[in-house]
Design a protein around this motif. Structure first.
Motif, PDB file in Angstrom:
ATOM      1  N   ASP A  25       7.045  11.651  -2.280  1.00  0.00           N
ATOM      2  CA  ASP A  25       5.924  10.715  -2.175  1.00  0.00           C
ATOM      3  C   ASP A  25       5.107  10.821  -3.458  1.00  0.00           C
ATOM      4  OD1 ASP A  25       3.725   9.215  -1.677  1.00  0.00           O
ATOM      5  OD2 ASP A  25       3.239  10.103   0.267  1.00  0.00           O
ATOM      6  N   VAL A  85       5.511   4.545   2.375  1.00  0.00           N
ATOM      7  CA  VAL A  85       5.980   5.713   3.139  1.00  0.00           C
ATOM      8  C   VAL A  85       6.699   5.253   4.411  1.00  0.00           C
ATOM      9  CG1 VAL A  85       5.197   7.719   4.477  1.00  0.00           C
ATOM     10  CG2 VAL A  85       4.286   7.303   2.169  1.00  0.00           C
ATOM     11  N   LYS A 124      -0.834   2.960  -5.547  1.00  0.00           N
ATOM     12  CA  LYS A 124      -2.061   3.212  -6.320  1.00  0.00           C
ATOM     13  C   LYS A 124      -2.067   2.644  -7.745  1.00  0.00           C
ATOM     14  CE  LYS A 124      -3.459   7.340  -3.738  1.00  0.00           C
ATOM     15  NZ  LYS A 124      -4.678   7.121  -2.996  1.00  0.00           N
ATOM     16  N   GLN A 151       0.359   9.111  -5.204  1.00  0.00           N
ATOM     17  CA  GLN A 151      -0.753   9.588  -6.026  1.00  0.00           C
ATOM     18  C   GLN A 151      -0.279  10.144  -7.370  1.00  0.00           C
ATOM     19  OE1 GLN A 151      -4.703  10.636  -4.637  1.00  0.00           O
ATOM     20  NE2 GLN A 151      -3.936  12.698  -4.621  1.00  0.00           N
ATOM     21  N   PHE A 179      -0.343  14.736   2.959  1.00  0.00           N
ATOM     22  CA  PHE A 179      -1.007  13.462   3.238  1.00  0.00           C
ATOM     23  C   PHE A 179      -0.110  12.341   2.739  1.00  0.00           C
ATOM     24  CE2 PHE A 179      -3.671   9.796   2.762  1.00  0.00           C
ATOM     25  CZ  PHE A 179      -4.492   9.865   3.871  1.00  0.00           C
ATOM     26  N   HIS A 180       0.280  11.450   3.655  1.00  0.00           N
ATOM     27  CA  HIS A 180       1.160  10.348   3.274  1.00  0.00           C
ATOM     28  C   HIS A 180       0.629   8.999   3.723  1.00  0.00           C
ATOM     29  CE1 HIS A 180       4.162  13.248   1.962  1.00  0.00           C
ATOM     30  NE2 HIS A 180       4.027  13.883   3.113  1.00  0.00           N
ATOM     31  N   SER A 232       0.854  -1.200   0.000  1.00  0.00           N
ATOM     32  CA  SER A 232       0.000   0.000   0.000  1.00  0.00           C
ATOM     33  C   SER A 232       0.877   1.231   0.000  1.00  0.00           C
ATOM     34  CB  SER A 232      -0.893   0.029   1.247  1.00  0.00           C
ATOM     35  OG  SER A 232      -0.073   0.162   2.393  1.00  0.00           O
ATOM     36  N   GLY A 233       0.229   2.377  -0.174  1.00  0.00           N
ATOM     37  CA  GLY A 233       0.964   3.636  -0.163  1.00  0.00           C
ATOM     38  C   GLY A 233       1.572   3.919   1.191  1.00  0.00           C
ATOM     39  N   THR A 234       0.784   3.724   2.219  1.00  0.00           N
ATOM     40  CA  THR A 234       1.297   4.060   3.555  1.00  0.00           C
ATOM     41  C   THR A 234       2.478   3.168   3.929  1.00  0.00           C
ATOM     42  OG1 THR A 234       0.592   4.768   5.745  1.00  0.00           O
ATOM     43  CG2 THR A 234      -0.216   2.631   5.019  1.00  0.00           C
TER      44      THR A 234
HETATM   45  C1  LIG Z   1       0.588  11.002  -1.496  1.00  0.00           C
HETATM   46  C2  LIG Z   1       0.017   9.817  -0.781  1.00  0.00           C
HETATM   47  N1  LIG Z   1       0.811   9.073   0.003  1.00  0.00           N
HETATM   48  C3  LIG Z   1       0.352   8.002   0.654  1.00  0.00           C
HETATM   49  C4  LIG Z   1      -0.970   7.625   0.570  1.00  0.00           C
HETATM   50  C5  LIG Z   1      -1.461   6.427   1.311  1.00  0.00           C
HETATM   51  O1  LIG Z   1      -1.740   5.379   0.434  1.00  0.00           O
HETATM   52  P1  LIG Z   1      -2.626   4.149   0.915  1.00  0.00           P
HETATM   53  O2  LIG Z   1      -4.015   4.638   1.078  1.00  0.00           O
HETATM   54  O3  LIG Z   1      -2.466   3.130  -0.187  1.00  0.00           O
HETATM   55  O4  LIG Z   1      -2.037   3.674   2.204  1.00  0.00           O
HETATM   56  C6  LIG Z   1      -1.832   8.371  -0.231  1.00  0.00           C
HETATM   57  C7  LIG Z   1      -3.249   7.998  -0.333  1.00  0.00           C
HETATM   58  O5  LIG Z   1      -4.106   8.730  -0.761  1.00  0.00           O
HETATM   59  C8  LIG Z   1      -1.333   9.499  -0.928  1.00  0.00           C
HETATM   60  O6  LIG Z   1      -2.112  10.245  -1.707  1.00  0.00           O
END
Ligand SMILES: Cc1ncc(COP(=O)(O)O)c(C=O)c1O
Length: 457
Positions: A234, A127, A263, A237, A150-151, A122-124
């Motif tokens: 990051d 990060v 994503k 998105q 937002f991360h 996942s994105g988080t």
């Molecule tokens: C720039 C950015 N980083 C991290 C995330 C987190 O991603 P995830 O929802 O897959 O954990 C998002 C989610 O919208 C994001 O836009």
């Protein structure tokens, strides 16, 4: 009997809202009922969704950016069928499978100056990996982040979240520090403490859709390096073509030390994330055989995610979606920009490629100011919510408000859209603006309902 998915879907058709209300986050169905978004979708393809009554919706949200290559992309679907049929020995854990190697090779070919990839889900998580890598590689503890950033929402990512509404009540978080978006002086001031591991920044902030000032990333990178710290972009998105470059940082003359993606890499099917970094960072984190699993994720390099990622990247390349994002994004922004003069409630259109923000602002005329002030007094962002609802209810166009307390709506369509979708959106939005500028009628009645909900919640 056995397991019968089609039978299950047909037998329990339409029960999703009830089940969510009973077993999952109860506020989701409540919120969707309140704004009339409570549809039952049955099919999706490309940039469109269909509900159970056969109505078509244009998807300008793309699952928060997941569907870069469009919904149900046939190439990605075929790849997934193939990877299942291949009966691979997946997630052996103590082997070096081919697919993660191939996906890393392909991703890094698009990221000059980056050498290695770490895969997660996942994105988080991408990060989290970036934050840990930066701290370990520099031996420093503090990460800098930007206002409104937002991360993601796991604890490390939350520590670098720039909005109080997400952070409140989850303390203590990591000892990180916020700087204004694009502010080099503030960055330098923080760096002087000598304890900063890195700066994490979205090249285009998702909240509010703010594009980083030109030259900021390159200047920030130089400053960070002067002080022994790293630049983390990051691109969860903005990556994989969204802004009209493969990575958004490529609009600037800079090579970040770490880049996160997720994503759209999923092809819209299998959750995936990745942190890409320079070789020396991996050499430090994974410095000995003892440390081989020091940062890892069980599902990280699973075959389905890797196959979907490879297929998604192949579609991006074959269909030239990066340049389509640039061209179609420009066309859409130009069309919307032309409306700023015409509609006094529309203050600004901004963005890069196919991430577009439209900000509403205080109208000049008295007729509109009363309604605007009423909404602002109850809660900032209600006007944008009114527009999102009108686009959806009256025109079947799905969009979102770009973050709490902001009169900004965000467009994040699949990168496959063309002129037809630009015109569809233009016509729908123009009609919504015409209605809004009447200063009364159904749209403003709904605004009053939102105000009542805002003051009683
Ligand atoms: C720039 C950015 N980083 C991290 C995330 C987190 O991603 P995830 O929802 O897959 O954990 C998002 C989610 O919208 C994001 O836009």
């Amino acid at each position: 009997m056995g397991f019968d998915l089609p039978g299950l879907l047909a037998g329990r058709r339409g029960q999703g809202y009830e089940l969510h209300a009973r077993y999952l986050n109860p506020q989701l169905p409540r919120m969707l009922h309140a704004i009339g978004f409570d549809k039952v979708y049955e099919r999706a393809e490309g940039a469109y969704l269909w509900d159970r009554d056969g109505n078509r919706y244009a998807d300008f949200l793309a699952g928060f950016g997941v569907f870069g290559v469009g919904r149900g992309n046939p190439v990605v679907r075929q790849a997934l069928h193939s990877v299942l049929d291949a009966e691979l020995a997946d997630m052996v854990q103590f082997d070096c499978a081919l697919l993660p190697g191939l996906l890393a090779e392909k991703l890094l070919a698009n990221a000059d100056g980056l050498d290695r990839a770490y895969f997660c889900n996942s994105g988080t998580e991408a990060v989290e990996a970036a934050l840990k890598f930066a701290r370990y590689a520099t031996g420093r503890k503090r990460i800098l982040y930007c206002d409104h950033a937002f991360h993601g929402l796991t604890t490390g990512s939350l520590s670098v979240n720039g909005s109080q509404e997400f952070r409140r009540g989850f303390d203590p978080l990591l000892p990180d520090a916020v700087i204004p978006f694009g502010d080099l002086d503030a960055l330098e001031k923080e760096l002087r403490n000598g304890d900063v591991a890195g700066l994490i920044v979205e090249p285009v902030q998702g909240k509010g859709v703010h594009v980083v000032p030109p030259g900021f990333l390159a200047a920030a990178s130089a400053l960070l390096h002067d002080h022994g710290a790293l630049l983390i972009c990051d691109e969860v998105q903005t990556g994989i073509g969204r802004t009209g470059r493969f990575f958004a940082y490529q609009h600037d003359d800079v090579e970040p030390d770490i880049v996160t993606v997720a994503k759209a890499l999923s092809g819209g099917f299998v959750p995936v994330g990745a942190a890409l970094a320079k070789n020396w960072i991996f050499e430090k984190v994974y410095s000995s055989m003892d440390r081989v699993l020091v940062h890892d994720s069980t599902f990280g390099s699973n075959a389905a995610a890797m196959a979907a990622g490879l297929a998604a990247l192949s579609v991006i390349e074959d269909e030239q979606l990066v340049s389509n994002a640039e061209q179609t994004g420009k066309l859409l922004r130009d069309v919307l920009q032309g409306m700023v003069e015409e509609y006094e409630l529309l203050a600004e259109v901004r963005g890069q490629g196919l991430i577009i923000g439209m900000e509403f602002g205080k109208p000049r005329s008295l007729k509109l100011r009363t309604g605007w002030n009423m909404l602002q007094a109850a809660r900032r962002g209600l006007f944008a919510q009114m527009v999102v609802v009108a686009l959806f209810q009256n025109h079947r166009v799905l969009t979102q408000v770009s973050g709490d307390f902001m009169d900004v709506i965000k467009l994040l369509p699949p990168l496959t859209i063309g002129e037809a979708e630009v015109h569809l959106f233009r016509d729908a939005f123009a009609e919504v603006m015409r209605d809004a500028h009447k200063g009364s009628g159904l749209m403003w009645d709904f605004g009053r309902t939102l105000v009542r909900q805002a003051v009683t919640r």
